[in-house]
Design a protein around this motif. Structure first.
Motif, mmCIF file in Angstrom:
data_model
loop_
_atom_site.group_PDB
_atom_site.id
_atom_site.type_symbol
_atom_site.label_atom_id
_atom_site.label_comp_id
_atom_site.label_asym_id
_atom_site.label_seq_id
_atom_site.Cartn_x
_atom_site.Cartn_y
_atom_site.Cartn_z
ATOM 1 N N LEU A 193 3.145 4.925 2.681
ATOM 2 C CA LEU A 193 3.396 4.204 1.430
ATOM 3 C C LEU A 193 2.331 3.136 1.169
ATOM 4 O O LEU A 193 2.103 2.746 0.031
ATOM 5 C CB LEU A 193 4.778 3.540 1.470
ATOM 6 C CG LEU A 193 5.970 4.474 1.664
ATOM 7 C CD1 LEU A 193 7.255 3.673 1.813
ATOM 8 C CD2 LEU A 193 6.067 5.459 0.511
ATOM 9 N N ILE A 194 1.670 2.682 2.238
ATOM 10 C CA ILE A 194 0.669 1.628 2.107
ATOM 11 C C ILE A 194 -0.502 2.148 1.280
ATOM 12 O O ILE A 194 -1.029 3.224 1.532
ATOM 13 C CB ILE A 194 0.209 1.137 3.493
ATOM 14 C CG1 ILE A 194 1.409 0.510 4.223
ATOM 15 C CG2 ILE A 194 -0.930 0.130 3.375
ATOM 16 C CD1 ILE A 194 1.176 0.213 5.680
ATOM 17 N N GLY A 195 -0.851 1.374 0.266
ATOM 18 C CA GLY A 195 -1.947 1.755 -0.618
ATOM 19 C C GLY A 195 -1.500 2.428 -1.905
ATOM 20 O O GLY A 195 -2.294 2.581 -2.833
ATOM 21 N N LEU A 196 -0.227 2.831 -1.983
ATOM 22 C CA LEU A 196 0.257 3.452 -3.219
ATOM 23 C C LEU A 196 0.289 2.432 -4.347
ATOM 24 O O LEU A 196 0.558 1.251 -4.135
ATOM 25 C CB LEU A 196 1.674 4.008 -3.036
ATOM 26 C CG LEU A 196 1.865 5.195 -2.101
ATOM 27 C CD1 LEU A 196 3.325 5.624 -2.110
ATOM 28 C CD2 LEU A 196 0.973 6.358 -2.498
ATOM 29 N N GLY A 236 1.056 -3.223 -9.309
ATOM 30 C CA GLY A 236 0.345 -3.659 -8.118
ATOM 31 C C GLY A 236 0.190 -2.512 -7.146
ATOM 32 O O GLY A 236 0.282 -1.339 -7.521
ATOM 33 N N GLN A 237 -0.018 -2.882 -5.892
ATOM 34 C CA GLN A 237 -0.250 -1.891 -4.844
ATOM 35 C C GLN A 237 0.556 -2.277 -3.606
ATOM 36 O O GLN A 237 0.693 -3.462 -3.297
ATOM 37 C CB GLN A 237 -1.740 -1.861 -4.518
ATOM 38 C CG GLN A 237 -2.161 -0.761 -3.587
ATOM 39 C CD GLN A 237 -3.682 -0.699 -3.478
ATOM 40 O OE1 GLN A 237 -4.380 -1.686 -3.621
ATOM 41 N NE2 GLN A 237 -4.191 0.486 -3.201
ATOM 42 N N VAL A 238 1.080 -1.268 -2.910
ATOM 43 C CA VAL A 238 1.848 -1.522 -1.690
ATOM 44 C C VAL A 238 0.875 -1.999 -0.615
ATOM 45 O O VAL A 238 -0.048 -1.288 -0.235
ATOM 46 C CB VAL A 238 2.600 -0.263 -1.217
ATOM 47 C CG1 VAL A 238 3.358 -0.557 0.075
ATOM 48 C CG2 VAL A 238 3.555 0.233 -2.299
ATOM 49 N N LYS A 239 1.087 -3.222 -0.155
ATOM 50 C CA LYS A 239 0.216 -3.840 0.849
ATOM 51 C C LYS A 239 0.735 -3.553 2.252
ATOM 52 O O LYS A 239 -0.043 -3.345 3.178
ATOM 53 C CB LYS A 239 0.148 -5.340 0.597
ATOM 54 C CG LYS A 239 -0.713 -6.097 1.568
ATOM 55 C CD LYS A 239 -0.754 -7.569 1.242
ATOM 56 C CE LYS A 239 -1.564 -8.319 2.284
ATOM 57 N NZ LYS A 239 -1.573 -9.751 2.013
ATOM 58 N N SER A 240 2.067 -3.576 2.427
ATOM 59 C CA SER A 240 2.657 -3.326 3.742
ATOM 60 C C SER A 240 4.116 -2.932 3.569
ATOM 61 O O SER A 240 4.685 -3.061 2.491
ATOM 62 C CB SER A 240 2.556 -4.575 4.633
ATOM 63 O OG SER A 240 3.421 -5.595 4.162
ATOM 64 N N VAL A 241 4.694 -2.433 4.654
ATOM 65 C CA VAL A 241 6.124 -2.142 4.707
ATOM 66 C C VAL A 241 6.688 -3.035 5.803
ATOM 67 O O VAL A 241 6.215 -2.999 6.940
ATOM 68 C CB VAL A 241 6.402 -0.658 5.012
ATOM 69 C CG1 VAL A 241 7.907 -0.393 5.040
ATOM 70 C CG2 VAL A 241 5.722 0.247 3.993
ATOM 71 N N GLU A 297 5.897 -4.693 0.466
ATOM 72 C CA GLU A 297 5.173 -5.876 0.025
ATOM 73 C C GLU A 297 4.174 -5.418 -1.028
ATOM 74 O O GLU A 297 3.320 -4.570 -0.767
ATOM 75 C CB GLU A 297 4.449 -6.548 1.188
ATOM 76 C CG GLU A 297 3.729 -7.817 0.769
ATOM 77 C CD GLU A 297 2.997 -8.503 1.912
ATOM 78 O OE1 GLU A 297 2.547 -9.644 1.695
ATOM 79 O OE2 GLU A 297 2.859 -7.907 2.996
ATOM 80 N N ILE A 298 4.322 -5.964 -2.237
ATOM 81 C CA ILE A 298 3.498 -5.555 -3.365
ATOM 82 C C ILE A 298 2.469 -6.641 -3.674
ATOM 83 O O ILE A 298 2.824 -7.799 -3.882
ATOM 84 C CB ILE A 298 4.356 -5.293 -4.624
ATOM 85 C CG1 ILE A 298 5.514 -4.320 -4.337
ATOM 86 C CG2 ILE A 298 3.480 -4.822 -5.785
ATOM 87 C CD1 ILE A 298 5.099 -2.917 -3.989
ATOM 88 N N LEU A 340 8.959 8.759 -6.000
ATOM 89 C CA LEU A 340 7.843 8.640 -5.067
ATOM 90 C C LEU A 340 6.904 9.808 -5.322
ATOM 91 O O LEU A 340 7.315 10.963 -5.274
ATOM 92 C CB LEU A 340 8.415 8.722 -3.646
ATOM 93 C CG LEU A 340 7.688 8.095 -2.500
ATOM 94 C CD1 LEU A 340 7.366 6.633 -2.776
ATOM 95 C CD2 LEU A 340 8.557 8.180 -1.246
ATOM 96 N N HIS A 341 5.656 9.491 -5.639
ATOM 97 C CA HIS A 341 4.657 10.524 -5.928
ATOM 98 C C HIS A 341 3.499 10.353 -4.935
ATOM 99 O O HIS A 341 2.410 9.916 -5.306
ATOM 100 C CB HIS A 341 4.173 10.404 -7.372
ATOM 101 C CG HIS A 341 5.262 10.555 -8.381
ATOM 102 N ND1 HIS A 341 5.595 11.771 -8.931
ATOM 103 C CD2 HIS A 341 6.120 9.643 -8.913
ATOM 104 C CE1 HIS A 341 6.606 11.602 -9.776
ATOM 105 N NE2 HIS A 341 6.945 10.327 -9.778
ATOM 106 N N LEU A 342 3.768 10.679 -3.662
ATOM 107 C CA LEU A 342 2.776 10.470 -2.608
ATOM 108 C C LEU A 342 1.465 11.189 -2.893
ATOM 109 O O LEU A 342 0.385 10.611 -2.756
ATOM 110 C CB LEU A 342 3.319 10.926 -1.252
ATOM 111 C CG LEU A 342 4.339 10.012 -0.585
ATOM 112 C CD1 LEU A 342 4.900 10.667 0.660
ATOM 113 C CD2 LEU A 342 3.709 8.680 -0.247
ATOM 114 N N ALA A 343 1.543 12.444 -3.287
ATOM 115 C CA ALA A 343 0.326 13.231 -3.519
ATOM 116 C C ALA A 343 -0.524 12.643 -4.639
ATOM 117 O O ALA A 343 -1.753 12.752 -4.624
ATOM 118 C CB ALA A 343 0.684 14.675 -3.829
#
Length: 175
Positions: free
Chosen positions: A103-106, A117-122, A132-133, A154-157
């Motif tokens: 998820l980090i970086g999504l 924003g972007q997911v910085k950490s879980v 953490e956004i 959730l759209h990981l790809a």
């Protein structure tokens, strides 16, 4: 195929066990014995910390022998050291599964498609997982509960997730 060298925290050295140089490792993995299958366990800087050569289950992880440790004193000196594994050493998850580290970086997008924003950490502070956004506009990070209500898609790809933040985040006045 690209290699993913992000380091994932998998355990922590608890210190020596017994008098023959064995080490106790607290495992943060579903299967503590999997620690031996990941190859050398790394420090946060990517250098080799521990190469487990044999392990057996313990109440919080494993007890085992490591190539780098010969005495109880050497094991005790490493107490508290966090152990990591590159993401690409993990087996690929099943089709409808993923690792939290993925998820980090999504990108976190609002219902209207706007980039929040972007997911910085879980993180997990004891209750549920929190994302953490890092806001796209800068400023302090904020936390989004990792629940179906707050993250309905959730759209990981594609590199993004749909974020429905708690009211206090959505209603914050701009600086």
């Amino acid at each position: 195929m690209t290699t993913d060298s992000r380091l994932i925290l998998v355990g922590q050295i608890g210190g020596g066990f017994g008098v023959r140089g064995e080490v106790r490792v607290t495992a943060f993995t579903a299967d503590p014995l999997a620690l031996t299958a990941y190859g050398p366990l790394l420090r946060a800087d990517g250098s080799v910390a521990l190469t487990l050569t044999s392990t057996r289950p313990d109440k919080n992880g494993v007890v085992g022998r490591a190539k780098e440790i010969a005495t109880k004193e050497e094991a005790d000196a490493l107490r508290g050291l966090k152990l990591h594994v590159p993401r690409d050493r993990f087996p690929e998850p099943d089709e409808d599964e993923f690792y939290l580290a993925d998820l980090i970086g999504l990108q976190a997008r609002a219902v209207d498609g706007a980039l929040m924003g972007q997911v910085k950490s879980v993180q997990n502070f004891g209750a549920d997982d929190m994302l953490e956004i890092a806001p796209a506009t800068g400023g302090p990070t904020w936390y989004l509960p990792f629940t179906k209500e707050a993250v309905p898609e959730l759209h990981l790809a594609d590199g993004w997730l749909l974020a429905v933040p708690p009211n206090e985040v959505g209603e914050r006045e701009p600086d």
